[in-house]
Every structure is written in structure tokens, then in C-alpha cells.
Write an enzyme that holds these catalytic residues in place. Structure first.
Site, mmCIF file in Angstrom:
data_model
loop_
_atom_site.group_PDB
_atom_site.id
_atom_site.type_symbol
_atom_site.label_atom_id
_atom_site.label_comp_id
_atom_site.label_asym_id
_atom_site.label_seq_id
_atom_site.Cartn_x
_atom_site.Cartn_y
_atom_site.Cartn_z
ATOM 1 N N GLN A 287 -7.354 -5.210 9.837
ATOM 2 C CA GLN A 287 -6.288 -4.752 10.732
ATOM 3 C C GLN A 287 -6.741 -3.594 11.623
ATOM 4 O O GLN A 287 -5.913 -2.843 12.134
ATOM 5 C CB GLN A 287 -5.060 -4.339 9.917
ATOM 6 C CG GLN A 287 -4.431 -5.488 9.137
ATOM 7 C CD GLN A 287 -3.128 -5.087 8.470
ATOM 8 O OE1 GLN A 287 -2.101 -4.894 9.122
ATOM 9 N NE2 GLN A 287 -3.165 -4.948 7.158
ATOM 10 N N ASP B 215 -3.706 7.237 4.887
ATOM 11 C CA ASP B 215 -3.224 5.879 5.113
ATOM 12 C C ASP B 215 -3.855 5.321 6.394
ATOM 13 O O ASP B 215 -4.272 6.079 7.271
ATOM 14 C CB ASP B 215 -1.699 5.901 5.232
ATOM 15 C CG ASP B 215 -1.085 4.522 5.126
ATOM 16 O OD1 ASP B 215 -1.805 3.570 4.767
ATOM 17 O OD2 ASP B 215 0.127 4.382 5.410
ATOM 18 N N GLU B 216 -3.896 4.001 6.523
ATOM 19 C CA GLU B 216 -4.413 3.318 7.726
ATOM 20 C C GLU B 216 -5.792 3.853 8.122
ATOM 21 O O GLU B 216 -6.062 4.131 9.293
ATOM 22 C CB GLU B 216 -3.424 3.486 8.894
ATOM 23 C CG GLU B 216 -2.015 3.012 8.612
ATOM 24 C CD GLU B 216 -1.881 1.487 8.571
ATOM 25 O OE1 GLU B 216 -2.913 0.796 8.638
ATOM 26 O OE2 GLU B 216 -0.747 1.009 8.456
ATOM 27 N N ARG C 148 2.922 -10.305 10.651
ATOM 28 C CA ARG C 148 4.217 -9.628 10.823
ATOM 29 C C ARG C 148 5.352 -10.539 10.364
ATOM 30 O O ARG C 148 6.464 -10.077 10.107
ATOM 31 C CB ARG C 148 4.473 -9.249 12.293
ATOM 32 C CG ARG C 148 3.490 -8.283 12.945
ATOM 33 C CD ARG C 148 3.212 -7.076 12.117
ATOM 34 N NE ARG C 148 2.015 -7.286 11.309
ATOM 35 C CZ ARG C 148 1.674 -6.537 10.271
ATOM 36 N NH1 ARG C 148 2.457 -5.554 9.888
ATOM 37 N NH2 ARG C 148 0.568 -6.765 9.598
ATOM 38 N N LYS D 143 0.825 -1.216 0.000
ATOM 39 C CA LYS D 143 0.000 0.000 0.000
ATOM 40 C C LYS D 143 0.860 1.267 0.000
ATOM 41 O O LYS D 143 0.484 2.257 -0.635
ATOM 42 C CB LYS D 143 -0.946 0.009 1.200
ATOM 43 C CG LYS D 143 -0.286 0.078 2.567
ATOM 44 C CD LYS D 143 -1.331 0.070 3.677
ATOM 45 C CE LYS D 143 -0.685 0.093 5.045
ATOM 46 N NZ LYS D 143 0.101 1.304 5.301
ATOM 47 N N THR D 144 2.001 1.232 0.691
ATOM 48 C CA THR D 144 2.869 2.414 0.693
ATOM 49 C C THR D 144 3.397 2.693 -0.710
ATOM 50 O O THR D 144 3.494 3.841 -1.139
ATOM 51 C CB THR D 144 4.045 2.231 1.677
ATOM 52 O OG1 THR D 144 3.522 1.930 2.980
ATOM 53 C CG2 THR D 144 4.884 3.485 1.753
#
Length: 744
Positions: free
Chosen positions: A249, A218-219, A608, A31-32
Site C-alpha cells: 500500500q 503507523d503507515e 476499499r 492493524k489499528t
């Protein structure tokens, strides 16, 4: 632009620039990269001025990473893009316009410690029992009010209409009055006051509509109601709003995050284009299969399935331990083995857990194995006493209304100004509607103060005035150097001659370095160097921002802290019912939603891991003064057996298997009949009982506790339990294979 390195859905996310866009980005799906290329695409292909682009993130680390990536792609002009966190965005806006709603632009930002002290003073003023209304509880409720944009008047009205106790609402009202008197804001105020500014001053909002033609967030799954309203205001005119997030998330409900912001995005913006990023570039297929198997059990989510083109990789390990002591030993032994075999260095391994309390035993085992580690989520650099002291001097210079900062440093270093003197000045200031600093300036007129006390206070007041005058023509670096020299803070620490004092001096040196780095960055970005800007920057630093990639140390952190990070080798400890999911979410009125949030947290923890993942669970755990039997977490049982290296089946515990004796728990117990079902091949190390080269009465040495005398040795089956009376550490019981005692 060359978009060949992007997959089809990533390209769609980059090139869909007009109108509202929702990008559902699964864990590790790049996504970044999409946000970065989207920004570059707007500049290079759509010819949008960098000045007209805003990108909002949740952490400074993410903001810096995004800015660096954008710089690498577009080069010239990228500094004009507004890339910042929610809080730093609001600080920049408020520093310019907060005087429109009655504050001075040199306001102070209070951290949690400052806010707790302020609540304590509120309780004292309102004569409220702090045992019934603890500072932390009050702050949590106040934060909840602010996250929902509920001001004190509405809070009081709400509890009145519901016939509920209005005490916390009254505390909230007085707390806000005192913040205002101190020209201070807490973290939640930064967003709430910006929304208030936009609501009350449409001309200010119009300025930002002119500037921000394209907005990216973002997020987005972590936004609360206040953040939602902030973005809604900013995007109201142009509607070119792109939000990126993953409902799977969303794990910050306890901080006020509202998952419905992302779930209902299309309802709020009917013309939304929805794009799903489901190809994972981080983890192996085995790890993703485990993550998908867990999260699919949630009902409140947008359907998506992570996939990857990577090779299968190692199967996920599951280990059922007898006790949490064995769990800690298994983790430490395996990390040591991986490092010795050059499979994974220390810095490539991370240990995740649900609660901070779980770290103690793990730390002890890492120390015993001489494995270097770092805990994320401990004492933040800017929360350390010496740092808060020096920063408080800077705050007082910046904001003369900040009574909290003044009272912190009035006797730092020792000036003979006692608590009684401070209290009397504070009472006088409150009674006469003036600031503490103003009252200091006329303290010789306060009848309750002696001449000697007044003289000391006036001397400190004069020093602050001179320091403030000095700051007007000096750099921040010159100001902080002067404060350290004038107060002899470092010299006093040197005179202590202790290791702790040396560490504190190192911290002060680091703070000074931070000031010089701030000034250097400001010059490079052609920004004005100011004390206010520096204080804003340090007030918004999160502990996770200080995680350095190059350190070869094992990282320990809670699952919440791990979000956004990745490690080749991950251990998740405490996969047990009543711990994860926690007992507090079981049986309550909102149990179903609470369990779903815990499951999302499990999904975050699992994803992770890049290459190797180990899940651990304990049959017995010592908590709150007693030993209890814990069933394997339901999240582990939701994983198909063929995806795990280790048997998830467990027999129903018999009463005789469950120890309620604390001393029994500390002993390494003989394996129960069913223990063979929990064995996992090639993991960790067994405890092998070797002959002892010392006996009762011998003197021995321990790496941590020093020298002592052996007073008792018991045969515990797989190991010897040794009792030692240490010269300085007192009596300790330990297992021989762990203690590594050396006869002297």
C-alpha cells in the site's frame, strides 16, 4: 488483559514489546486494533507509564480514532500518551524548542497558497521568468529537497557538481531566507527543522529519549527520508520501535514516500522481529482474490496473501462501456437502483478514480439523477477565502513577522490601501532589512508614500497593535469574535444578500464553533489554551479528516484519497491503459517502478470495497480536446476471468471503430458488433428511447438550465439528441433520456 478477540499473529504483535518490531499488516487486517491493544498491554501488563509511550500516525482522523480506542481500554491516564501525526508532533516540539535554532516560538505555518505567493515574490526579487519556472513546479522541487533533508547550500552544490541549471536551487535559497524573515515554516520545514534541532541540540533530543521509551509508527510504508531520520533520532537510545505498515500500500512516491524504509527495515535494525497480519476482516473472499491476483505481479514486495473467513459474497463486476458518458450513467443508475431497493444507501457507496478530472461527468450524472454526493479532495475548509482572511488576522496577532498574512488583510475589509502602497512599503522594508509591519509603523517616513496613504496605513497599524494587546488577556474565542465585529466581515457579507454570501457566513460560523470546540477540548485535556496552539491545529487539518460517517451521500474521491477508508459498495472508474496506469509512467526510464506503484494503487482501491466491487472501463474517452481509444487496463487483465462478472476479452480496434469526431463522441452511438461481449447482467439501466412529448419550437424546462426553446431534434439511434436555446444558459445539446425536459 483479555486478548481472546485477537488472532494469533495479532496477539504476537501486541505482546512483542521489546526491541525493533516490524508488523506487516495487509489491508483490513486490524492493524489499528493491534496498535491500540499493544499500547494498553504496555500500560496494563508491562507497567509502562502512559507518558513514556508515543504513537505516530499520518492523519488526525487516525490519531483521534486511536486515542479514542485506547481510552476505551485503559481509561485513566491514557491522555498522557503521545498520540499524534508526524506534523503535529513536530509542531509541539518546535513550539517549545525552535528558539534554539534561531526562530521565535510563535512561528507561522504556511499552507500551499501562502508558499506559492512567497515563491512568486522570490521570482520577482530574483527577476526570474515565472513562465519558465512556475510556482508549483518550484515548490515541488523544493519539497523534494526537504523530504530528502537537502538544505539550499547542498542543493546548490549538487547542481553545480552535475553542471545542471541552478535556478530552482537559488529560488530555494531565497525562499528559505524569506520564510525565516517572516518567522514562518512550510509543512516540509516542520519535520526538517525538527531533525535539525535534534542534530544541533543533543540535550533536547536527550529529553525526548527520557520521555519516549516505546515508540510506534503507523503507515510506515508512507514515510519519507526526513520522517525516517526523525524516528531514527527518537528511537536511537531505547530502540523499542514498532512500525506497522504494508509495502503493498505504498502509493505516495509523488509526495516523497520511500518504500525502501519498510523494505529495508530489517537491514537498519538487524534484531527486528517480523510479524505478518494476513487475515482480512473487511472484504469478501471474491474481492480479496481479485486484489491478490493483481498485487502478486509486483516484484518489489514482501510476500503475503490476504485471506478471510467471510462468506464468498458477490462476484466482482467488470463493465466495458462505449464512452465515459455511458460509464457515468451506468454508475449513477446502479447507485440509484441500489438505494431504491434498499440494498445500499447513498452513504454506503463510493466512486473512486485515478484523476480528479474524471469526476466532472460523474457529478453531472449524479445531479441529473438527484443523487446527493460529496467530493473529497476539493477546496479544503481552511483554504476558503473568508476562512483564510479571518485566520490571517489571528496569524498577525500571533506572529508580527508574518508579512504574508499582513499583506493579505491590509485591505480586508476595504481601507483604500492599494497595491502600489503595499508594494512601496514592501520595497522599503526589504531595502532596510525590516519586517513589513515595522515599515508600516514608520510609513510616514517613506518618501514615496503620500500623506493620505500613510494615514490609512498607520490607522491599520494602530488597530493591529491594539488587537495584539487585547489578545494577551483574552481567550481565542473572544479574540475571533472581536475581529469579526471590528472588521464587520459578516455584516458586509449580509449586505450582499446572495446564496454564496450566506454560505460564506455559515463557514465563518463554523470557524467560530471550531474555536470554542478547541477551547473545550483543551480544558478537558488539561492543556493550556493559546492562540499558537489553535493555529497549529487548524494548519494541520487534512480534507479527509472532515469526512463524516453519518452523512447519507455518495463519496467521490481519487484512489489516493481513499486510502484508509472502507465502503460496502465501491465503483472504480477508468480502468484503462494510459489512464490507469497513466501514460506518464509508460516508456520512461523508471517505467518498471512506476508501474509497480500504480499496481499498488490499484490494490489499495480494490481493498476499499467490503461487499460489492464494480470495475469500469471505457472504449473511448474524450481528453485533451480529442477522442481516443483506450485498451482495458493491464490490471484488469491480470485478474483471472473466473473472478469477474464480465468479459475482459476485447477485439483489436479497427480504425473505423475509433471516433476522432468530438460531436460523434457526445452522441450515444450504436453498439459495435463486439459490444455484446461486454454486457453485464442486472447492472445499471439501458437507455430506452421513449416518444417525446415536445417538438422543435416548443418551450421546455430543464432542472438545471431553466427554460428554453427546442431548436433541433436528431434521432441518435438509442436516444434523441435535443438542442435547446436556454434563456440564461445559452445553447445546449443533450440526450432526451438524460435531460428529462418538461414541456411548458
Amino acid at each position: 488483559m483479555d486478548l481472546s478477540m485477537l488472532n494469533d499473529n495479532q496477539k504476537l504483535g501486541v505482546t512483542t514489546t521489546e526491541g525493533p518490531v516490524l508488523i506487516l499488516a495487509g489491508a483490513g487486517s486490524g492493524k489499528t486494533r493491534v496498535l491500540t491493544y499493544r499500547t494498553a498491554y504496555l500500560i496494563e501488563e508491562k507497567h509502562v507509564e502512559p507518558y513514556n509511550i508515543m504513537a505516530i500516525t499520518f492523519t488526525n482522523k487516525a490519531a483521534n480514532e486511536m486515542r479514542e480506542r485506547i481510552n476505551n481500554i485503559v481509561g485513566h491516564g491514557s491522555n498522557a500518551i503521545w498520540v499524534a501525526t508526524f506534523h503535529s508532533t513536530c509542531v509541539r516540539i518546535l513550539r517549545r524548542y525552535i528558539d534554539r535554532i534561531g526562530y521565535d516560538t510563535s512561528f507561522t505555518i504556511y499552507d500551499t497558497d501562502d508558499s506559492k505567493k512567497l515563491v512568486k515574490e522570490v521570482l520577482n526579487r530574483l527577476n526570474i521568468d515565472p513562465k519558465r519556472y512556475a510556482e508549483r513546479m518550484c515548490l515541488n522541487v523544493i519539497s523534494s529537497y526537504k523530504n530528502e533533508l537537502i538544505n539550499p547550500e547542498k542543493a546548490l552544490l549538487d547542481v553545480h557538481n552535475k553542471a545542471e541549471d541552478d535556478t530552482v536551487a537559488r529560488i530555494y535559497r531565497e525562499y528559505q531566507v524569506m520564510l525565516r524573515d517572516n518567522n514562518a515554516l512550510d509543512f516540509d520545514d516542520l519535520i526538517m527543522k525538527t531533525v535539525e534541532l535534534f542534530s544541533k541540540c543533543p540535550e533536547v533530543l536527550s529529553n525526548y529519549h527520557e520521555r519516549f521509551k516505546y515508540i510506534m509508527v503507523d503507515e510506515y510504508q508512507d514515510t519519507n527520508t526526513a520522517q525516517f531520520e526523525l524516528i531514527k533520532h527518537l528511537a536511537k537510545r531505547n530502540k523499542n520501535l514498532c512500525v506497522v505498515g504494508d509495502d503493498d500500500q505504498s502509493i505516495y512516491k509523488f509526495r516523497g514516500a520511500n518504500i525502501y524504509n519498510i523494505l529495508n527495515f530489517e537491514n537498519n535494525y538487524p534484531e527486528t522481529t517480523v510479524i505478518k497480519l494476513e487475515e482480512n476482516y473487511r472484504s469478501t473472499p471474491n474481492i480479496l482474490d481479485v486484489a491478490n491476483a493483481v498485487i502478486k505481479n509486483n516484484t518489489m514486495r514482501k510476500k503475503k496473501t490476504l485471506r478471510t473467513s467471510k462468506q464468498e459474497g458477490d462476484i466482482v463486476n467488470f463493465i466495458r462501456c462505449d464512452t465515459s458518458y455511458e460509464e457515468a450513467d451506468r454508475i449513477a443508475s446502479d447507485i440509484d437502483k441500489m438505494a431504491r431497493l434498499s440494498i445500499y444507501s447513498y452513504g454506503q457507496s463510493a466512486i473512486l478514480y485515478r484523476t480528479n478530472a474524471q469526476s466532472r461527468l460523474i457529478e453531472e450524472r449524479l445531479i441529473a439523477e438527484t443523487i446527493p454526493y460529496k467530493i473529497i479532495g476539493g477546496t479544503n475548509f481552511y483554504s476558503r477565502k473568508e476562512i483564510k482572511d479571518i485566520v490571517s488576522y489571528l496569524k498577525v496577532v500571533s506572529n508580527p513577522y508574518d508579512d504574508m498574512a499582513i499583506t493579505r488583510i491590509i485591505n480586508v475589509p476595504k481601507r483604500g490601501i492599494g497595491a502600489t502602497t503595499i508594494s512601496r512599503i514592501s520595497d522599503y522594508a526589504y531595502a532596510n532589512n525590516m519586517t513589513f509591519r515595522e515599515a508600516m509603523g514608520i510609513c510616514d517616513e517613506i518618501g514615496t508614500l503620500s500623506k493620505a496613504a500613510s494615514a490609512k496605513v498607520l490607522k491599520f497599524f494602530d488597530y493591529l497593535e491594539k488587537l495584539t494587546e487585547f489578545s494577551k488577556t483574552s481567550l481565542v474565542s473572544e479574540l475571533i469574535e472581536k475581529i469579526i465585529e471590528d472588521t464587520e466581515y459578516v455584516e458586509n457579507l449580509k449586505s450582499e444578500g446572495t446564496e454564496e454570501a450566506r454560505d460564506r457566513i455559515d463557514n465563518i460560523d463554523e470557524l467560530v464553533s471550531k474555536v470554542y470546540l478547541y477551547e473545550e477540548n483543551a480544558r478537558a485535556n488539561e492543556e493550556e489554551i493559546s492562540l499558537d496552539a489553535f493555529l497549529s491545529e487548524v494548519s494541520l487539518v487534512a480534507d479527509i479528516d472532515n469526512l463524516e460517517d453519518e452523512n447519507d451521500v455518495v463519496v467521490l474521491m481519487t484512489m489516493h484519497s481513499a486510502k484508509g477508508l472502507e465502503f460496502p459498495n465501491v465503483y472504480i472508474a477508468g480502468m484503462e491503459e494510459n489512464l490507469f496506469p497513466g501514460g506518464r509512467c509508460l516508456g520512461g526510464p523508471d517505467e518498471e517502478n512506476e508501474i509497480e506503484e500504480e499496481r499498488r494503487l490499484c490494490y489499495v482501491a480494490i481493498t476499499r470495497a467490503m461487499e460489492r466491487l464494480t470495475l469500469l472501463s471505457c472504449a473511448q474517452r474524450f481528453t485533451r480536446g480529442q477522442v481516443s481509444y483506450n485498451a482495458i487496463s493491464r490490471f484488469v487483465k491480470e485478474i483471472p476471468q473466473d473472478l469477474l462478472n464480465g468479459n475482459v476479452w476485447e477485439p483489436k480496434p479497427r480504425e473505423s471503430d475509433v471516433s476522432t469526431n468530438v460531436s460523434d463522441f457526445y452522441r450515444v452511438k450504436k453498439e459495435p458488433v463486439s459490444a455484446k461481449k461486454y454486457k453485464v447482467k442486472n447492472f445499471g439501466s439501458k437507455i430506452n428511447k421513449a416518444p417525446l412529448d415536445y417538438a422543435v419550437g416548443d418551450r421546455v424546462k430543464h432542472m438545471k438550465f431553466g427554460e428554453g426553446e427546442v431548436t433541433l431534434i436528431n434521432d441518435g439511434g438509442r436516444d434523441y439528441e435535443v438542442t435547446v436555446d436556454f434563456d440564461t444558459a445559452g445553447r445546449k445539446k443533450m440526450f432526451a433520456s438524460f435531460a428529462k425536459l418538461v414541456k411548458i
